[in-house]
Scaffold this active site. Sequence first.
Site, PDB file in Angstrom:
ATOM      1  N   ILE A   1      -6.516  -5.304   8.897  1.00 56.66           N
ATOM      2  CA  ILE A   1      -5.549  -4.202   8.852  1.00 56.66           C
ATOM      3  C   ILE A   1      -5.842  -4.227   6.998  1.00 56.66           C
ATOM      4  CG2 ILE A   1      -3.592  -2.120   8.117  1.00 56.66           C
ATOM      5  CD1 ILE A   1      -3.212  -3.048  11.060  1.00 56.66           C
ATOM      6  N   CYS A   2      -7.167  -3.056   6.302  1.00 56.46           N
ATOM      7  CA  CYS A   2      -6.659  -3.660   4.822  1.00 56.46           C
ATOM      8  C   CYS A   2      -7.137  -5.323   4.082  1.00 56.46           C
ATOM      9  CB  CYS A   2      -5.133  -3.100   3.866  1.00 56.46           C
ATOM     10  SG  CYS A   2      -5.437  -2.754   2.332  1.00 56.46           S
ATOM     11  N   THR A   3      -6.654  -5.220   3.216  1.00 61.97           N
ATOM     12  CA  THR A   3      -6.785  -6.529   2.723  1.00 61.97           C
ATOM     13  C   THR A   3      -6.505  -8.054   3.481  1.00 61.97           C
ATOM     14  OG1 THR A   3      -4.815  -6.634   1.761  1.00 61.97           O
ATOM     15  CG2 THR A   3      -6.388  -6.048   0.127  1.00 61.97           C
ATOM     16  N   GLY A   4      -6.141  -7.252   4.603  1.00 56.67           N
ATOM     17  CA  GLY A   4      -6.311  -8.968   5.983  1.00 56.67           C
ATOM     18  C   GLY A   4      -7.405  -9.562   5.720  1.00 56.67           C
TER      19      GLY A   4
ATOM     20  N   ALA B   1      -9.968  -0.095   5.732  1.00 57.91           N
ATOM     21  CA  ALA B   1      -9.181   0.261   4.829  1.00 57.91           C
ATOM     22  C   ALA B   1      -8.300   0.110   4.673  1.00 57.91           C
ATOM     23  CB  ALA B   1     -10.714   1.659   4.828  1.00 57.91           C
TER      24      ALA B   1
END
Length: 330
Positions: free
Chosen positions: A114-117, A167
């Site tokens: 999730i996201c910058t994971g 994103a």
Amino acid sequence: MPHRVVVLALDGLLPFELGIPQRIFGRSLGIGPGGTGGKLYDVVTCSVRPPGPVRTDADFAVLVEHGPEALATADTVVVPASYELGPVFEEGRLTDELAAALALVRPGTRMVSICTGSYVLAAAGYLDGRPATTHWSSADHFQRTFPQVRVDPDVLFIDDGDVLTSAGVAAGIDLCLHLVRRDHGAAVANEIARRTVVPPHRDGGQAQYIHRPLPEPQFATTTAARTWALARLERPILLRDMAEQEAMSVRTFTRRFREEVGISPGQWLTQQRVERARHLLESTDLSIDQVARDAGFGTATSLRQHLQAALGVPPTVYRRTFRSSAGASR
């Protein structure tokens, strides 16, 4: 047995994103003959260390009751974003602690970020040669750090089979609902979306949420032409008309314009008209036909085509997303 989802909580995590898997997977129930069926997912949260507190980016920590050994039991691993990724973000490499934890993941386990994971998945090699996405504001840095990954900064999520990336922030909800839909069908996903009070599926991608200001020119030789054009976007504007504002030939004007702005005059005009249309859709109740005329697209069909190309959504969907007024014209 329910499908086991293990969420990896890293120091500096965002509490909102940490809670998404529990909210979506943890509330997903099967639909049986008599109505609601049994639990479909078992969701647990673990740390890379023994059970204990994990720092967040807020003014509180979370107490995680499972250590990294939980990763060995996962059918799906979810990695939410963290603001303390250290060498993962700065150098594209895992810390020894994180590498040891991920080594416990069984082959064939579904990996989700999730996201910058996504930085964690990329540093671990899960994204090598594969398409992936991340928050639009980190996309360029992500691509530079991991050139072996095929980054798409415009989409809400990417499903590449056993590896999925989303994103920023709320796109994690979109991705988790997509996984429920993929695993158990639209009826189950729609029901959990209804209970969560979110749309089962969002149209478009990240482009509609990105503010792209006009690049500042390094030297101003076409400023008058741009100012002139912005004052009459609703009218037909020819390239020669803009060149005349600067007393230049079309060829010279086009070259100077590209040097200053980075794109052609035609592309710039389209961008400005899209921005005008976005503003009108967000702030007025004008009909779509009138918005198209006032933005310089002429017809609703032309407006739809340009907005779809630029933002990935048609005007009605864009307005529905960004207007709180239910009475806005469609």
